[in-house]
Scaffold this active site. Structure first.
Site, PDB file in Angstrom:
ATOM      1  CB  SER A 165      -0.857   0.004   1.266  1.00 10.43           C
ATOM      2  OG  SER A 165      -1.478   1.266   1.461  1.00 10.43           O
ATOM      3  CE1 TYR A 178      -4.794  -2.146   4.786  1.00  4.26           C
ATOM      4  CE2 TYR A 178      -3.613  -0.082   4.466  1.00  4.26           C
ATOM      5  CZ  TYR A 178      -4.229  -1.208   3.945  1.00  4.26           C
ATOM      6  OH  TYR A 178      -4.264  -1.404   2.585  1.00  4.26           O
TER       7      TYR A 178
HETATM    8  C1  BGC Z   1      -6.299   1.438   1.805  1.00  3.37           C
HETATM    9  C2  BGC Z   1      -7.455   2.275   1.295  1.00  3.37           C
HETATM   10  C3  BGC Z   1      -7.011   3.701   1.048  1.00  3.37           C
HETATM   11  C4  BGC Z   1      -5.730   3.761   0.238  1.00  3.37           C
HETATM   12  C5  BGC Z   1      -5.179   5.184   0.120  1.00  3.37           C
HETATM   13  C6  BGC Z   1      -5.150   1.581   0.848  1.00  3.37           C
HETATM   14  O1  BGC Z   1      -4.083   0.764   1.216  1.00  3.37           O
HETATM   15  O2  BGC Z   1      -6.711   0.080   1.939  1.00  3.37           O
HETATM   16  O3  BGC Z   1      -8.524   2.258   2.238  1.00  3.37           O
HETATM   17  O4  BGC Z   1      -8.024   4.397   0.347  1.00  3.37           O
HETATM   18  O5  BGC Z   1      -4.746   2.935   0.820  1.00  3.37           O
HETATM   19  O6  BGC Z   1      -5.158   5.862   1.333  1.00  3.37           O
END
Ligand code: BGC
Length: 280
Positions: A165, A178
């Site tokens: 991410s 996360y």
């Molecule tokens: C998340 C999303 C978010 C994106 C940008 C991703 O890794 O799961 O919820 O919109 O990152 O912030």
């Protein structure tokens, strides 16, 4: 900018870069995983579609892959559970003969203000997003090493793509579990890449920005939310799952043979500190 007037994703056919290869995609019944599984199939790979909930959706992904001429197989497993992961790999290898590509995609969010976050929310997110990637990668590497290179299929012994991410580098208040899981994925990926390169096993990450999937629906499903989201995206459109899928096909293919240990950001510029375009 209104969503309707935003530039759209270009439509182009997926090249047949993966003929004869066998792939396993975790969390492949929705969102990014679904698009990646379908694109790998279009590129000529046979695909294992892993899912934990939503068998019907997994079946639809399989039908789509079969329609493109590749084989597909749905296997249920919770990637955070060692036994289930090992059973899934045994079944995949038994049915397909071997594996060439793992896409570590399964992931989830359980958001909370930091002082409200429960240990269960922490453990669930770390368990799926980070431990799950470790468990699946370990089984894949065991198979890649056992089998070695088959030059007629690929010049590498195996390829692992971790779906990380932008939050492997962008801190994210309200989402500490996360962001910590994705920061962990970054150094898990790079450590594996360094250790396994001599065996010709390539390991890379794709770091998506905001992609239109169920995980972030509240961020794009009303005009107000979409407008606010675009302030974070210099390219002025949300990403589509296919934006990620095409990069996954390339990274899994021999076209990307000299790429290992890379975090490839596919984010419309989200990591470019958009606030500084007009401030600072
Ligand atoms: C998340 C999303 C978010 C994106 C940008 C991703 O890794 O799961 O919820 O919109 O990152 O912030």
């Amino acid at each position: 900018m209104k969503e309707e007037s935003a530039p759209v994703l270009p439509k182009q056919p997926i090249p047949k870069l993966l003929t004869g290869q066998k792939a396993l995609v975790t969390g492949a019944n929705s969102g990014i995983g679904r698009a990646v599984a379908i694109a790998l199939g279009e590129a000529g790979a046979d695909v294992v579609v892993n899912y934990v909930r939503g068998e019907d959706a997994a079946q639809k992904v399989i039908d789509t892959i079969a329609a493109s001429g590749s084989k597909a197989l749905a296997i249920h497993a919770d990637v955070s559970q060692e036994e289930q992961v090992q059973q899934m790999f045994r079944e995949a290898i038994q049915k397909f003969g071997t594996l060439d590509i793992l896409v570590n995609n399964a992931g989830l969010q359980q958001d909370a203000a930091f002082d409200q976050m429960t240990l269960q929310q922490w453990n669930t997110v770390i368990g799926v997003n980070l431990t799950g990637q470790f468990l699946c990668a370990r089984e894949a590497v065991r198979e890649f090493k056992r089998r070695g290179i088959r030059p007629e299929i690929s010049v590498a012994a195996g390829k692992i793509i971790c779906i990380s991410s932008v939050h492997e580098t962008i801190p994210w208040g309200g989402h500490a579990n996360y962001a910590a899981s994705k920061g962990g994925v970054m150094l898990l990926m790079k450590s594996m890449a360094q250790e396994l390169a001599p065996q010709r096993i390539r390991v890379n990450s794709i770091c998506p920005g905001a992609i239109r999937t169920p995980i972030n629906k509240p961020a794009w499903d009303t005009p107000e939310a979409y407008k606010a989201l675009l302030t974070l995206i210099p390219y002025q459109r949300i990403g589509e799952p296919e934006d990620i899928a095409r990069v996954a096909v390339f990274l899994a293919s021999d076209q990307a043979d000299y790429i290992t240990g890379a975090s490839i950001f596919v984010d419309g510029g989200m990591t470019l500190y958009p606030g500084f375009a007009t401030g600072g």
